[in-house]
Design a protein around this motif. Structure first.
Motif, PDB file in Angstrom:
ATOM      1  N   ASP A   3       5.350   6.868   1.258  1.00 43.39           N
ATOM      2  CA  ASP A   3       6.044   5.638   1.634  1.00 43.39           C
ATOM      3  C   ASP A   3       5.275   4.431   1.103  1.00 43.39           C
ATOM      4  O   ASP A   3       4.156   4.550   0.598  1.00 43.39           O
ATOM      5  CB  ASP A   3       6.161   5.530   3.161  1.00 43.39           C
ATOM      6  N   LEU A   4       5.897   3.267   1.220  1.00 45.38           N
ATOM      7  CA  LEU A   4       5.227   2.013   0.882  1.00 45.38           C
ATOM      8  C   LEU A   4       5.119   1.153   2.141  1.00 45.38           C
ATOM      9  O   LEU A   4       6.128   0.902   2.811  1.00 45.38           O
ATOM     10  CB  LEU A   4       5.999   1.250  -0.201  1.00 45.38           C
ATOM     11  N   GLU A   5       3.926   0.712   2.448  1.00 44.99           N
ATOM     12  CA  GLU A   5       3.705  -0.177   3.596  1.00 44.99           C
ATOM     13  C   GLU A   5       3.503  -1.597   3.090  1.00 44.99           C
ATOM     14  O   GLU A   5       2.660  -1.853   2.233  1.00 44.99           O
ATOM     15  CB  GLU A   5       2.485   0.274   4.390  1.00 44.99           C
ATOM     16  N   ILE A   6       4.299  -2.523   3.640  1.00 44.04           N
ATOM     17  CA  ILE A   6       4.231  -3.934   3.249  1.00 44.04           C
ATOM     18  C   ILE A   6       3.713  -4.738   4.438  1.00 44.04           C
ATOM     19  O   ILE A   6       4.283  -4.675   5.532  1.00 44.04           O
ATOM     20  CB  ILE A   6       5.610  -4.469   2.830  1.00 44.04           C
ATOM     21  N   VAL A   7       2.647  -5.481   4.229  1.00 46.07           N
ATOM     22  CA  VAL A   7       2.093  -6.356   5.270  1.00 46.07           C
ATOM     23  C   VAL A   7       2.329  -7.798   4.830  1.00 46.07           C
ATOM     24  O   VAL A   7       1.823  -8.225   3.784  1.00 46.07           O
ATOM     25  CB  VAL A   7       0.598  -6.089   5.498  1.00 46.07           C
ATOM     26  N   THR A  41       0.846  -1.198   0.000  1.00 43.11           N
ATOM     27  CA  THR A  41       0.000   0.000   0.000  1.00 43.11           C
ATOM     28  C   THR A  41       0.877   1.242   0.000  1.00 43.11           C
ATOM     29  O   THR A  41       1.891   1.302   0.705  1.00 43.11           O
ATOM     30  CB  THR A  41      -0.914   0.030   1.242  1.00 43.11           C
ATOM     31  N   SER A  42       0.483   2.250  -0.784  1.00 37.68           N
ATOM     32  CA  SER A  42       1.167   3.542  -0.788  1.00 37.68           C
ATOM     33  C   SER A  42       0.556   4.426   0.289  1.00 37.68           C
ATOM     34  O   SER A  42      -0.655   4.640   0.316  1.00 37.68           O
ATOM     35  CB  SER A  42       1.036   4.202  -2.162  1.00 37.68           C
ATOM     36  N   VAL A  43       1.418   4.933   1.195  1.00 36.42           N
ATOM     37  CA  VAL A  43       0.945   5.743   2.322  1.00 36.42           C
ATOM     38  C   VAL A  43       1.808   7.003   2.428  1.00 36.42           C
ATOM     39  O   VAL A  43       2.952   6.944   2.875  1.00 36.42           O
ATOM     40  CB  VAL A  43       0.998   4.961   3.647  1.00 36.42           C
TER      41      VAL A  43
END
Length: 281
Positions: free
Chosen positions: A141-145, A136-138
């Protein structure tokens, strides 16, 4: 006479054991806690002579193998199956245990000798990739789950391999992944920062265990575009601030207008009253 009978019995037993070729090329197809034993048996001429061919597969723990032969308890997982594989996934093998697996060929009257292979799941079983990866783009930044790989009972593999970690590979599009960067982490949620705005990035993740130097295949590749560095939420905030400011200004002007109107009205009444007094005099 007894000696002749014993000789005949031994001869029959040796024929029974040696009449069929034994399975060859035992191998295991594994993933986390899924274990399938495969083998080859290609002597179809013997099958034609001896009838329908089946196979029996069993296992024994190394601890059990240290006992006397008559006390060993081989457990059958597949009995008289026609397939040339046997699924040991639900056989109850301990992930940290060491076992001997064996298989033989059978017909209605004969059976081959056993072929064995040793197996330790912790050491030999392949490690799977993460069960899912979300990108996800936040706010630039990029958030990786990352979801842990799962056992056959939907249990996190981290409970069986506590030293498990992840290698995250990420790169810009349309560049090749070989030019990307690698991040090592044990966390399930990771934020990639200091990225270029308005740029497509791709991510894939690999599971790793250092003790036996295990690495999984990579997960599917996921791509998304970073924001342009401006805060879209802030833009929404600015809009609301502008609307609120305009509304406040209108209200202030309305209040001022109302006050002026009231003052003018009061002044008008006073003037009229004075005029009436003058006329009366």
């Amino acid at each position: 006479m007894k000696a002749l009978r014993c000789f005949s019995l031994l001869l029959s037993l040796s024929v029974a054991l040696g009449d069929l070729s034994r399975p060859q090329n035992l191998s295991l197809q594994t993933l986390n806690t899924q274990y399938v034993l495969h083998w080859d048996w290609a002597d179809d001429q013997q099958t034609a002579v001896n009838g329908t061919l089946t196979f029996t597969a069993q296992y024994l723990s190394v601890l059990q193998s240290r006992k006397a032969a008559h006390k060993q308890k081989w457990r059958t997982v597949c009995a008289d199956v026609s397939e040339r594989h046997c699924d040991f996934t639900d056989a109850g093998l301990n992930y940290w245990g060491i076992y001997y697996l064996r298989v033989r060929a059978n017909t209605a009257q004969w059976f081959s000798s056993w072929t064995n292979i040793s197996f330790c799941p912790d050491r030999d079983a392949d490690l799977g990739p993460p069960s899912s990866v979300k990108l996800t783009s936040v706010k630039g930044d990029l958030e990786i789950v990352i979801a842990d790989p799962l056992s056959s009972t939907n249990e996190s593999m981290k409970t069986l391999a506590p030293d498990m970690h992840y290698l995250i590979q990420y790169w810009k599009k349309p560049e090749d992944y070989k030019k990307g960067k690698v991040l090592k982490t044990k966390n399930n949620v990771v934020t990639l920062s200091e990225l270029d705005g308005s740029t497509w990035y791709c991510v894939r993740v690999q599971s790793c265990c250092d003790f036996y130097n295990k690495t999984s295949v990579f997960s599917d590749t996921h791509c998304t575009r970073t924001e342009d560095g401006k805060c879209s939420d802030c833009e929404m905030d600015y809009r609301w601030i502008f609307i609120a400011g305009v509304t406040a200004a209108v209200l202030v002007l309305a209040v001022i207008g109302y006050i002026i109107y009231k003052r003018n009205s009061k002044a008008g009444l006073i003037q009229k009253r004075d005029d009436w007094r003058d006329d009366g005099e």
